[in-house]
Design an enzyme around this catalytic site. Sequence first.
Site, short mmCIF file in Angstrom:
data_model
loop_
_atom_site.label_atom_id
_atom_site.label_comp_id
_atom_site.label_asym_id
_atom_site.label_seq_id
_atom_site.Cartn_x
_atom_site.Cartn_y
_atom_site.Cartn_z
N ARG A 193 -6.42 -3.04 3.69
CA ARG A 193 -7.06 -1.86 4.51
C ARG A 193 -7.26 -2.46 5.99
NH1 ARG A 193 -11.44 -0.47 0.31
NH2 ARG A 193 -11.08 -2.71 0.24
N ASP A 201 -11.19 -7.16 0.36
CA ASP A 201 -12.16 -7.41 1.48
C ASP A 201 -11.99 -8.49 2.39
OD1 ASP A 201 -13.02 -5.36 -0.08
OD2 ASP A 201 -14.82 -6.35 -1.23
N CYS A 255 -2.68 -0.67 -10.41
CA CYS A 255 -2.75 0.74 -9.94
C CYS A 255 -3.99 1.48 -10.80
CB CYS A 255 -1.38 1.38 -9.59
SG CYS A 255 -1.79 3.01 -9.04
N MET A 269 0.73 -1.15 0.08
CA MET A 269 0.18 -0.06 0.02
C MET A 269 0.81 1.15 -0.07
SD MET A 269 -3.12 -1.03 2.42
CE MET A 269 -2.36 -1.70 3.61
C1 LIG Z 1 -3.59 3.63 0.38
C2 LIG Z 1 -3.58 2.24 -0.53
C3 LIG Z 1 -2.62 2.18 -1.09
C4 LIG Z 1 -2.45 1.14 -1.95
N1 LIG Z 1 -1.21 0.86 -2.87
C5 LIG Z 1 -0.95 -0.07 -3.59
C6 LIG Z 1 0.23 -0.08 -4.04
O1 LIG Z 1 1.14 0.43 -4.09
N2 LIG Z 1 0.33 -1.43 -4.94
C7 LIG Z 1 -0.59 -2.26 -5.17
O2 LIG Z 1 -0.31 -3.40 -5.81
N3 LIG Z 1 -1.75 -2.30 -4.51
C8 LIG Z 1 -1.96 -1.08 -3.77
N4 LIG Z 1 -3.27 -0.92 -3.08
C9 LIG Z 1 -4.16 -2.16 -3.15
C10 LIG Z 1 -4.09 -3.05 -2.09
O3 LIG Z 1 -2.68 -3.62 -2.31
C11 LIG Z 1 -5.16 -4.09 -2.20
O4 LIG Z 1 -5.13 -4.51 -3.39
C12 LIG Z 1 -6.61 -3.35 -2.17
O5 LIG Z 1 -6.41 -2.30 -0.82
C13 LIG Z 1 -7.63 -4.36 -1.66
O6 LIG Z 1 -7.39 -5.22 -0.59
P1 LIG Z 1 -8.30 -4.85 0.75
O7 LIG Z 1 -9.65 -4.88 0.38
O8 LIG Z 1 -7.66 -5.88 1.83
O9 LIG Z 1 -7.87 -3.44 1.18
C14 LIG Z 1 -3.40 0.13 -2.05
C15 LIG Z 1 -4.70 0.15 -1.26
C16 LIG Z 1 -4.73 1.27 -0.50
C17 LIG Z 1 -6.11 1.36 0.44
#
Ligand SMILES: Cc1cc2nc3c(=O)[nH]c(=O)nc-3n(C[C@H](O)[C@H](O)[C@H](O)COP(=O)(O)O)c2cc1C
Length: 337
Positions: free
Chosen positions: A218, A195, A93, A10
């Site tokens: 998250r 999620d 991204c 992230m």
């Molecule tokens: C603040 C933020 C920054 C993120 N930066 C990246 C990143 O640099 N590279 C990437 O592959 N995904 C990035 N993501 C996506 C997360 O790796 C993940 O795929 C996405 O948040 C869904 O997973 P979750 O529901 O568990 O948050 C980012 C997500 C958030 C919220």
Amino acid sequence: MQTRVVLAPMAGVSVQAFRRQGRRFGAGLVCSEMVSCAGLHHGNERTLGYLRIAADEHPLAVQIFGSEPPLMAEAARMVEDAGADIVDINFGCPVKKVTKTGAGATLLEDSGRAERIVAAVAGAVDVPVSVKMRRGVEDGSRTCLDVGPRLVDAGAATLTLHPRSARQMYTGAADHSLTAELVELVDVPVIACGDVTSRARAHTVLASTGAVAVMVGRGAQGNPWALREMVDGDEPEPTREEVAAELILFIRETVREMGERRASGFLKKFYGWYLGRGRFPRSFKQELVVLGSTDEVVQRLLAAAPGADDVLERLESDQPPVDDRLLKLPISIYGGG
Ligand SMILES: Cc1cc2nc3c(=O)[nH]c(=O)nc-3n(C[C@H](O)[C@H](O)[C@H](O)COP(=O)(O)O)c2cc1C
């Protein structure tokens, strides 16, 4: 420790302190935030600083993004030299600043180039190469099912799927029926991302998709206890003292990593994330974000949770010393860049 929980990359979150904490709370693999291959190519100090890896982070994936196969190959070699166990490529991204350069999720619509990038990176390094992608660019897209197998043929050893479209950003829900379809199509491990915030959800996603692991983003922000609950089950709610101690350790490590000036702004979003637990008064987060220095924040936390001292002392004495791998980079990088 081998577990089926991976800490997600992230941007603006996955600093070294976050990754070390993730490992300590049971993540089997942690990831750096995305690192610009152009930044590495130009020797940008802040970008090079993202390649600092501590001994207790392993196994660790460092993620790179870019659109030019030779530059991505060069970046991958730097990442391997820095000590990463996996080079991860960002094809997910959705942010304009990245997609307008032809990188990130747009590469899902330029699959020939995406394949050339994966082939160039896989040919440049000895460590495994993984790809993290979205379902596609447009809502309802199934592009990942077409592109995924081709990326495996090009040399990807693992795929991570976050089954939202780039357009969706973080709205709606991750559609893990696509993850299950992707698992059927490829003979490499697939990691399911999106999620997953609890042990029950992790179990459901693993069982319904056939993925080898879940990746958590998250849900772990300011909440490492969620990782331990997923891995071990039955994690009690952290006490106020534990929350304060973890936050103080995180603050201290982040200041060491990036210097007081950058860290004090960077850390503000974490205060709200952490203070969701520990029954702090509602106004407390607001009090912290207006303080001028991280030292003041630490003092306020210790005053609000007097027993945190002892917990912190234990955490700090259990923490292995930082043994940043020598990078053969200018010394100023170690000061935060
Ligand atoms: C603040 C933020 C920054 C993120 N930066 C990246 C990143 O640099 N590279 C990437 O592959 N995904 C990035 N993501 C996506 C997360 O790796 C993940 O795929 C996405 O948040 C869904 O997973 P979750 O529901 O568990 O948050 C980012 C997500 C958030 C919220």
